[in-house]
Design a protein around this motif. Structure first.
Motif, PDB file in Angstrom:
ATOM      1  N   ALA A   1       0.779  -1.285   0.161  1.00 34.89           N
ATOM      2  CA  ALA A   1       0.166  -0.024   0.113  1.00 34.89           C
ATOM      3  C   ALA A   1       0.932   1.348  -0.120  1.00 34.89           C
ATOM      4  N   PHE A   2       2.015   1.337   0.717  1.00 31.86           N
ATOM      5  CA  PHE A   2       2.707   2.486   0.944  1.00 31.86           C
ATOM      6  C   PHE A   2       3.639   2.586  -0.775  1.00 31.86           C
ATOM      7  N   ILE A   3       4.109   1.389  -1.052  1.00 29.50           N
ATOM      8  CA  ILE A   3       4.691   1.515  -2.231  1.00 29.50           C
ATOM      9  C   ILE A   3       3.720   2.355  -3.465  1.00 29.50           C
ATOM     10  N   ASN A   4       2.432   1.763  -3.297  1.00 31.70           N
ATOM     11  CA  ASN A   4       1.491   2.134  -4.445  1.00 31.70           C
ATOM     12  C   ASN A   4       0.972   3.500  -4.326  1.00 31.70           C
ATOM     13  N   LYS A   5       1.054   4.040  -2.964  1.00 27.81           N
ATOM     14  CA  LYS A   5       0.847   5.505  -2.687  1.00 27.81           C
ATOM     15  C   LYS A   5       1.879   6.395  -3.260  1.00 27.81           C
ATOM     16  N   PHE A   6       2.999   5.723  -2.963  1.00 30.01           N
ATOM     17  CA  PHE A   6       4.446   6.443  -3.426  1.00 30.01           C
ATOM     18  C   PHE A   6       4.339   6.721  -4.830  1.00 30.01           C
ATOM     19  N   LYS A   7       4.127   5.651  -5.523  1.00 26.80           N
ATOM     20  CA  LYS A   7       4.128   5.702  -7.195  1.00 26.80           C
ATOM     21  C   LYS A   7       3.055   6.811  -7.551  1.00 26.80           C
ATOM     22  N   GLU A   8       1.868   6.754  -6.756  1.00 27.15           N
ATOM     23  CA  GLU A   8       0.858   7.546  -7.184  1.00 27.15           C
ATOM     24  C   GLU A   8       1.082   8.878  -7.007  1.00 27.15           C
ATOM     25  N   ARG A   9       1.997   9.504  -5.934  1.00 26.33           N
ATOM     26  CA  ARG A   9       2.155  10.785  -5.756  1.00 26.33           C
ATOM     27  C   ARG A   9       3.504  11.201  -6.536  1.00 26.33           C
ATOM     28  N   PHE A  10       4.436  10.327  -6.511  1.00 25.32           N
ATOM     29  CA  PHE A  10       5.611  10.616  -7.321  1.00 25.32           C
ATOM     30  C   PHE A  10       6.190   9.693  -8.456  1.00 25.32           C
ATOM     31  N   PRO A  11       5.276   9.592  -9.424  1.00 23.73           N
ATOM     32  CA  PRO A  11       5.353   8.767 -10.588  1.00 23.73           C
ATOM     33  C   PRO A  11       6.436   8.674 -11.328  1.00 23.73           C
ATOM     34  N   ALA A  12       7.165   9.556 -11.013  1.00 26.52           N
ATOM     35  CA  ALA A  12       8.574   9.951 -12.210  1.00 26.52           C
ATOM     36  C   ALA A  12       9.785   9.051 -11.135  1.00 26.52           C
ATOM     37  N   THR A  13       9.548   8.913  -9.977  1.00 22.92           N
ATOM     38  CA  THR A  13      10.776   8.257  -9.015  1.00 22.92           C
ATOM     39  C   THR A  13      10.894   6.872  -9.330  1.00 22.92           C
ATOM     40  N   VAL A  14      12.258   6.461  -9.143  1.00 22.34           N
ATOM     41  CA  VAL A  14      12.651   5.095  -9.422  1.00 22.34           C
ATOM     42  C   VAL A  14      12.652   4.233  -7.978  1.00 22.34           C
ATOM     43  N   ILE A  15      11.925   3.214  -7.826  1.00 19.37           N
ATOM     44  CA  ILE A  15      11.826   2.647  -6.453  1.00 19.37           C
ATOM     45  C   ILE A  15      12.503   1.491  -6.616  1.00 19.37           C
ATOM     46  N   LYS A  16      13.289   0.994  -5.453  1.00 20.73           N
ATOM     47  CA  LYS A  16      14.084  -0.138  -5.620  1.00 20.73           C
ATOM     48  C   LYS A  16      13.706  -0.815  -4.020  1.00 20.73           C
ATOM     49  N   ASP A  17      13.993  -1.791  -3.924  1.00 23.12           N
ATOM     50  CA  ASP A  17      13.767  -2.769  -2.762  1.00 23.12           C
ATOM     51  C   ASP A  17      15.045  -2.882  -1.764  1.00 23.12           C
ATOM     52  N   ILE A  18      14.878  -2.306  -0.610  1.00 29.22           N
ATOM     53  CA  ILE A  18      15.916  -2.367   0.313  1.00 29.22           C
ATOM     54  C   ILE A  18      16.212  -3.860   0.896  1.00 29.22           C
ATOM     55  N   THR A  19      15.135  -4.849   0.821  1.00 28.94           N
ATOM     56  CA  THR A  19      15.284  -5.940   1.399  1.00 28.94           C
ATOM     57  C   THR A  19      16.535  -6.883   1.223  1.00 28.94           C
ATOM     58  N   PRO A  20      17.013  -6.992  -0.018  1.00 30.89           N
ATOM     59  CA  PRO A  20      18.284  -7.627  -0.060  1.00 30.89           C
ATOM     60  C   PRO A  20      19.337  -7.243   0.513  1.00 30.89           C
ATOM     61  N   ILE A  21      19.358  -5.637   0.654  1.00 34.93           N
ATOM     62  CA  ILE A  21      20.487  -5.256   1.285  1.00 34.93           C
ATOM     63  C   ILE A  21      20.621  -5.511   2.822  1.00 34.93           C
ATOM     64  N   LEU A  22      19.230  -5.356   3.455  1.00 36.21           N
ATOM     65  CA  LEU A  22      19.203  -5.493   4.942  1.00 36.21           C
ATOM     66  C   LEU A  22      19.227  -6.995   5.224  1.00 36.21           C
ATOM     67  N   ASP A  23      18.814  -7.858   4.361  1.00 36.23           N
ATOM     68  CA  ASP A  23      18.957  -9.422   4.482  1.00 36.23           C
ATOM     69  C   ASP A  23      20.468  -9.686   4.600  1.00 36.23           C
ATOM     70  N   ASP A  24      21.301  -9.265   3.613  1.00 32.47           N
ATOM     71  CA  ASP A  24      22.700  -9.663   3.779  1.00 32.47           C
ATOM     72  C   ASP A  24      23.255  -9.123   5.042  1.00 32.47           C
ATOM     73  N   MET A  25      22.879  -8.008   5.481  1.00 38.22           N
ATOM     74  CA  MET A  25      23.402  -7.448   6.550  1.00 38.22           C
ATOM     75  C   MET A  25      22.971  -8.443   7.855  1.00 38.22           C
ATOM     76  N   ARG A  26      21.694  -8.416   7.788  1.00 35.23           N
ATOM     77  CA  ARG A  26      21.198  -9.531   9.159  1.00 35.23           C
ATOM     78  C   ARG A  26      21.713 -11.040   9.148  1.00 35.23           C
ATOM     79  N   TRP A  27      21.954 -11.367   7.884  1.00 35.32           N
ATOM     80  CA  TRP A  27      22.330 -12.847   7.865  1.00 35.32           C
ATOM     81  C   TRP A  27      23.799 -13.213   8.569  1.00 35.32           C
ATOM     82  N   VAL A  28      24.588 -12.252   8.926  1.00 32.74           N
ATOM     83  CA  VAL A  28      26.000 -12.369   9.272  1.00 32.74           C
ATOM     84  C   VAL A  28      25.575 -11.475  10.803  1.00 32.74           C
ATOM     85  N   LYS A  29      25.992 -11.989  11.775  1.00 36.80           N
ATOM     86  CA  LYS A  29      25.971 -11.670  12.991  1.00 36.80           C
ATOM     87  C   LYS A  29      27.164 -11.102  13.653  1.00 36.80           C
ATOM     88  N   ASP A  30      27.064 -10.047  14.531  1.00 36.85           N
ATOM     89  CA  ASP A  30      28.604  -9.566  14.930  1.00 36.85           C
ATOM     90  C   ASP A  30      28.458 -10.189  16.477  1.00 36.85           C
TER      91      ASP A  30
END
Length: 446
Positions: free
Chosen positions: A182-211
């Motif tokens: 819903a948030f992504i759809n609302k974002f596209k509706e209000r800012f149709p010219a913007t490029v949207i990417k998914d942050i999930t792969p970046i956060l998944d890679d970070m969370r996969w390795v624990k400190d």
């Protein structure tokens, strides 16, 4: 004398405020969360991350923050928003003007310089500024990173959440979309010219390795989890209910200050173990059967996952012991094989070899376990070699539906520089040690 009393009062007040912050971040510091944000900004380049906090639950249950939001902020208030500008290296926390009073008192945040300094943000402002920020960034031609995966709150894992959402959206009488979509759809509706990417792969890679700090939380979580399981073993007797063994776990978890269960309790006696996620826990324990408990706590947004199987009375039967020893040996050999560079397929081969050695290869179906961390079924890539800091749950299973036997053991293992460490060693797996524990008196017994 009055001046001294007043001075003492203010000193006590300051110490109390400091203690509250330390309690909230028992295992981490604001610098730890800031370092993660800096890493994200490096990874998104000139992108803009917009990340939403979890909502206040509709039910009367304790608020728990979304895993990704907590991972990057340490903030435990609902409906906040994180903005990261990778190009300008700017971090902004937006907090709602009206924060509900049924969250942790020490989690309250008032916008301003003091909060920015405490939480290590460039700015902490009212959420009312969000629209202006988004309008501004939409003019800069920078790509936006949004979260497309489901939020993970209390007792949630992505796999189960995705299944539930798929069922919901495919229901012809429902069709609801998720908050993230819903948030992504609302974002596209209000800012149709913007490029949207998914942050999930970046956060998944970070969370996969624990400190080291994350592993320390998981180690303590595993220790307490084992103590709870041990207490359940002690109280196990024919004639009591499955839920009474769960109560023994709950007493330990609550008494030792955990944040609650990592997932619902599975206390499956006899044939109920064949239902892997059985959780009614309402049957009487009967002599001659085994009891399986799969149950663990959460501490500071990290969880463990533990399973033990034991006889309800006395000792395993000859057939139960044969199955049990196969599972135990598979567990031991798989843990022994874990080190940097090992793959999931390597562990499968190790487990299969043990089942063949025991003459029980027909029961091997290829399952070894899963990743664990902030969620019980945590993020991670099963197709690449493990590295130092990866935490994986070893969970060999052997079951015979005709004989109505299900044996399972489960331990939380972290990959170290030279091998692995079992984070749940305090609960016994050797039959003799289990038999001895069963004979001890547990909580509530005289």
């Amino acid at each position: 004398m009055n001046k001294m009393k007043i001075l003492s009062f203010f000193i006590c007040l300051l110490l109390a405020q400091s203690a509250a912050t330390q309690t909230m971040w028992k295992y981490f510091t604001a610098d730890d969360f800031a370092a993660r944000r800096n890493k994200v900004m490096d990874k998104i380049g000139d992108g803009i991350l917009i990340l939403q906090a979890a909502e206040l639950p509709e039910a009367y249950v304790k608020f728990r923050q979304d895993n990704n939001f907590y991972y990057l902020t340490g903030v435990e208030i609902p409906d906040a928003v994180l903005i990261l500008d990778g190009k300008a290296k700017l971090s902004v926390l937006l907090v709602p003007d009206h924060i509900p009073n049924d969250i942790k008192q020490e989690a309250f945040i008032k916008p301003g310089k003091d909060a920015a300094a405490e939480y290590k943000f460039n700015r902490v402002q009212s959420k009312s500024a969000m629209t202006n920020y988004l309008h501004f960034f939409s003019q800069t031609n920078q790509p936006f990173y949004l979260q497309q995966s489901p939020q993970e709150t209390r007792e949630m894992s992505r796999d189960r959440c995705m299944m539930t959402r798929e069922n919901r959206i495919n229901d012809p009488w429902d069709g609801r979309i998720s908050k993230e979509v819903a948030f992504i759809n609302k974002f596209k509706e209000r800012f149709p010219a913007t490029v949207i990417k998914d942050i999930t792969p970046i956060l998944d890679d970070m969370r996969w390795v624990k400190d080291k700090k994350e592993i320390a939380v998981l180690r303590e979580c595993g220790r307490i989890g084992c103590l709870g399981i041990n207490e359940a073993i002690k109280v196990t007797r024919p004639g009591i209910y499955e839920y009474q063994t769960v109560a023994a776990c709950d007493f330990i978890y609550a008494d030792m200050g955990t944040d609650g269960p990592a997932y619902y309790a599975i206390a499956a006696s006899g044939e109920r173990g064949l239902t892997w996620h059985y959780n009614a826990n309402n049957h009487l324990l009967k002599a001659g059967n085994v009891l399986l408990i799969d149950y663990a706590p959460e501490i500071n947004y990290y969880v463990t996952d533990i399973t033990r199987t034991w006889p309800i009375q006395g000792e395993f039967s000859a057939e139960q012991l044969k199955f049990y020893n196969c599972v135990k040996d598979a567990r031991d050999e798989i843990i022994k094989a874990m080190k940097p560079g090992v793959t999931y397929k390597d562990l499968q081969k190790t487990g299969e070899a043990v089942y063949k050695r025991h003459g029980l290869e027909k029961y091997w179906f290829g399952y070894v376990g899963h990743f664990v961390g902030m969620a019980v079924h945590d993020v991670g890539n099963y197709d690449i070699p493990f590295v130092e800091g990866v935490v994986f749950n070893v969970e060999p299973i052997l079951e015979d539906k005709e004989k109505k036997i299900h044996i399972r053991l489960e331990d939380t293992i972290v990959i170290t520089a030279t091998g692995s460490e079992n984070l749940t060693p305090q609960s016994p797996v050797e039959p003799a040690a289990i038999y001895a524990l069963i004979k001890e008196k547990g909580v509530g017994e005289k």
